[in-house]
Design an enzyme around this catalytic site. Structure first.
Site, PDB file in Angstrom:
ATOM      1  N   GLY A  16      13.036  18.935 -15.906  1.00 42.27           N
ATOM      2  CA  GLY A  16      12.218  19.782 -15.028  1.00 42.27           C
ATOM      3  C   GLY A  16      11.246  20.618 -15.844  1.00 42.27           C
ATOM      4  O   GLY A  16      11.570  21.066 -16.942  1.00 42.27           O
ATOM      5  N   ARG A  93      14.888  -1.476 -11.513  1.00 44.56           N
ATOM      6  CA  ARG A  93      15.044  -2.321 -10.326  1.00 44.56           C
ATOM      7  C   ARG A  93      15.031  -3.791 -10.739  1.00 44.56           C
ATOM      8  O   ARG A  93      14.131  -4.257 -11.430  1.00 44.56           O
ATOM      9  CB  ARG A  93      13.934  -2.034  -9.306  1.00 44.56           C
ATOM     10  N   ASP A 126      19.278  20.332 -21.278  1.00 43.23           N
ATOM     11  CA  ASP A 126      20.497  19.668 -21.734  1.00 43.23           C
ATOM     12  C   ASP A 126      20.331  18.141 -21.800  1.00 43.23           C
ATOM     13  O   ASP A 126      20.674  17.510 -22.801  1.00 43.23           O
ATOM     14  CB  ASP A 126      21.634  20.057 -20.786  1.00 43.23           C
ATOM     15  N   THR A 148      14.439  25.500 -20.318  1.00 41.50           N
ATOM     16  CA  THR A 148      14.882  25.415 -18.930  1.00 41.50           C
ATOM     17  C   THR A 148      14.756  26.796 -18.304  1.00 41.50           C
ATOM     18  O   THR A 148      15.081  27.801 -18.938  1.00 41.50           O
ATOM     19  CB  THR A 148      16.342  24.930 -18.747  1.00 41.50           C
ATOM     20  N   ASP A 150      16.655  27.681 -16.120  1.00 39.36           N
ATOM     21  CA  ASP A 150      18.027  28.056 -15.757  1.00 39.36           C
ATOM     22  C   ASP A 150      18.756  28.835 -16.856  1.00 39.36           C
ATOM     23  O   ASP A 150      19.793  29.427 -16.598  1.00 39.36           O
ATOM     24  CB  ASP A 150      18.851  26.800 -15.427  1.00 39.36           C
ATOM     25  N   ASP A 152      20.600  27.808 -19.182  1.00 37.69           N
ATOM     26  CA  ASP A 152      22.001  27.396 -19.294  1.00 37.69           C
ATOM     27  C   ASP A 152      22.278  26.553 -20.536  1.00 37.69           C
ATOM     28  O   ASP A 152      23.250  25.815 -20.575  1.00 37.69           O
ATOM     29  CB  ASP A 152      22.440  26.652 -18.019  1.00 37.69           C
ATOM     30  N   ARG A 194      21.704  25.463 -11.228  1.00 35.24           N
ATOM     31  CA  ARG A 194      22.627  24.415 -10.778  1.00 35.24           C
ATOM     32  C   ARG A 194      24.078  24.792 -11.045  1.00 35.24           C
ATOM     33  O   ARG A 194      24.894  24.821 -10.152  1.00 35.24           O
ATOM     34  CB  ARG A 194      22.334  23.112 -11.519  1.00 35.24           C
TER      35      ARG A 194
HETATM   36  O1  F6P Z   1      14.935  22.980 -14.202  1.00 38.07           O
HETATM   37  C1  F6P Z   1      16.273  23.013 -13.743  1.00 38.07           C
HETATM   38  C2  F6P Z   1      16.236  23.023 -12.289  1.00 38.07           C
HETATM   39  O2  F6P Z   1      15.337  24.011 -12.000  1.00 38.07           O
HETATM   40  C3  F6P Z   1      17.525  23.257 -11.520  1.00 38.07           C
HETATM   41  O3  F6P Z   1      17.868  24.586 -11.293  1.00 38.07           O
HETATM   42  C4  F6P Z   1      17.294  22.517 -10.239  1.00 38.07           C
HETATM   43  O4  F6P Z   1      18.495  22.139  -9.635  1.00 38.07           O
HETATM   44  C5  F6P Z   1      16.525  21.345 -10.720  1.00 38.07           C
HETATM   45  O5  F6P Z   1      15.743  21.790 -11.790  1.00 38.07           O
HETATM   46  C6  F6P Z   1      15.682  20.684  -9.668  1.00 38.07           C
HETATM   47  O6  F6P Z   1      14.864  19.740 -10.253  1.00 38.07           O
HETATM   48  P1  F6P Z   1      14.024  18.630  -9.494  1.00 38.07           P
HETATM   49  O7  F6P Z   1      13.772  19.097  -8.105  1.00 38.07           O
HETATM   50  O8  F6P Z   1      12.798  18.508 -10.311  1.00 38.07           O
HETATM   51  O9  F6P Z   1      14.860  17.398  -9.525  1.00 38.07           O
END
Ligand code: F6P
Length: 370
Positions: A16, A93, A126, A148, A150, A152, A194
């Site tokens: 992300g 695929r 991660d 991130t 997050d 984390d 998450r």
């Molecule tokens: O970047 C981490 C995060 O923001 C999480 O908190 C969230 O669950 C996830 O990305 C969502 O990512 P995407 O919608 O891009 O799959």
């Protein structure tokens, strides 16, 4: 450890996006170019190498000083990113329509060999750092940079992107107080996070939330409802509740938008809605939900994140220059240091139960649902 001098490096951004990615790219490119190295950017994680035909520039572009001019304050990543692009488990695929999990990592190493690119700076969370560790173990020179919103990732005091997300969420909470108070309502704000509740905890405290629900503390919604009713009895007939997307009520479960697929984790979402409904039922108060979601990933990085990103990028190049590989740059205030990738890969940093920030929330009378 490989010891040939570096002439050419590549950088990729995976997972992300987070505010500060462009600042890392800028720092890596300038620090590399200043050493006389060439720098290349891989599009969309490793997709630029795996699917060159999809890109007008061939999927890997030469990054010059001019190319990264003026990007440090911009959100997103100029290289693009993907969270479905693990080369070791690539969802593919098949002619019969089924999707198979293929290991395409050899193609990455072959590309580096063929193009005589000596090392990779891999910027990600991660998942990306676990890939970086695996590529390092297959013989690629790699330095990781922790990213991130997050926060984390283990072994670093913070990741870039987190401060921007917390600042934005705090601003939103400030705005929601007045409407919650005017309407005597419950305002439930769902934020990303998450498996760890860092964004919820930090923004919730900074933004004066009355309750904060974290993945680390299974919450009892009866306790949260009692807290809201006690506030009402004290003359405060409104409350602001922050909920991490990965929070779960005691004896309940996290809310999923989509299950995990090959090469992609499950998508979380809906806990804010669940909590609002439950609290409305228990308190008889009108509740509204605001999901901040991807808004937390956008916008310009704060000065803190910009500086962290620039420091991480420059430090990644210094690491390669010093002959290091298989490490992640980490913030160990006041300096950066280097941590073996294998100590980071697959490890998650949750909010510790003895954290003083958590204790601060309790001291301020914020309900944590326990
Ligand atoms: O970047 C981490 C995060 O923001 C999480 O908190 C969230 O669950 C996830 O990305 C969502 O990512 P995407 O919608 O891009 O799959």
């Amino acid at each position: 450890m490989p010891s040939t001098p570096i002439r050419r490096i590549a950088i990729c951004t995976g997972g992300g996006d987070a505010p500060g990615l462009n600042a890392v790219i800028r720092a890596v490119v300038i620090a590399a170019v200043n050493r006389g190295w060439e720098c290349y950017g891989i599009r969309d994680g490793f997709n630029g190498i795996l699917f060159p035909e999809r890109y007008v520039d061939g999927g890997v572009l030469r990054l010059t000083r001019e190319r990264v001019h003026g990007i440090g304050h911009l959100g997103g990543t100029m290289l693009g990113t993907t969270n479905k692009g693990n080369p070791f488990h690539f969802p593919t695929r098949m002619p019969d329509g089924s999707v198979r999990d293929l290991d395409r990592s050899d193609e990455i190493l072959e590309y580096f060999g063929k193009k005589e690119i000596d090392a990779l700076v891999s910027v990600g969370g991660d998942g990306s750092l676990t890939i970086a560790d695996a590529l390092h173990k297959k013989g690629l020179r790699v330095v990781g940079v922790p990213k991130t919103i997050d926060n984390d990732l283990d072994k670093t005091m913070t990741t870039f992107g987190f401060d921007t997300a917390v600042s934005f969420a705090t601003d939103c909470l400030d705005r929601l107080h007045s409407t919650a108070e005017s309407h005597h309502r419950l305002m439930v704000v769902e934020v990303m996070g998450r498996y760890a509740g860092w964004i919820a905890l930090h923004s919730g405290i900074a933004g004066n939330a009355h309750a904060i629900l974290l993945p680390e503390i299974p919450s009892d919604l009866d306790i949260v409802a009692s807290h809201i009713l006690a506030r009402e009895a004290q003359g405060h007939p409104y409350s602001v509740v922050v909920v991490a997307e990965g929070a779960a009520p005691r004896n309940g479960h996290t809310e999923l938008l989509a299950p995990a697929e090959i090469g992609h984790a499950e998508r979380l979402g809906g806990m804010g809605e669940h909590v609002a409904k439950a609290l409305q039922e228990r308190t008889g108060k009108d509740a509204r939900v605001v999901v901040l979601g991807h808004l937390l990933r956008g916008g310009s990085p704060t000065a803190f994140d910009r500086l962290a990103a620039l420091r991480f990028g420059a430090a990644a190049v210094r690491a390669l220059d010093e002959g290091l590989t298989g490490v992640m740059v980490a913030l160990a205030f006041p300096n950066v240091n280097y941590i073996p990738l294998e100590e980071v890969a697959g490890r998650m940093k949750a909010v510790p139960m003895d954290s003083d920030t958590l204790q601060t929330a309790r001291d301020l009378g914020i309900c944590l649902g326990d």
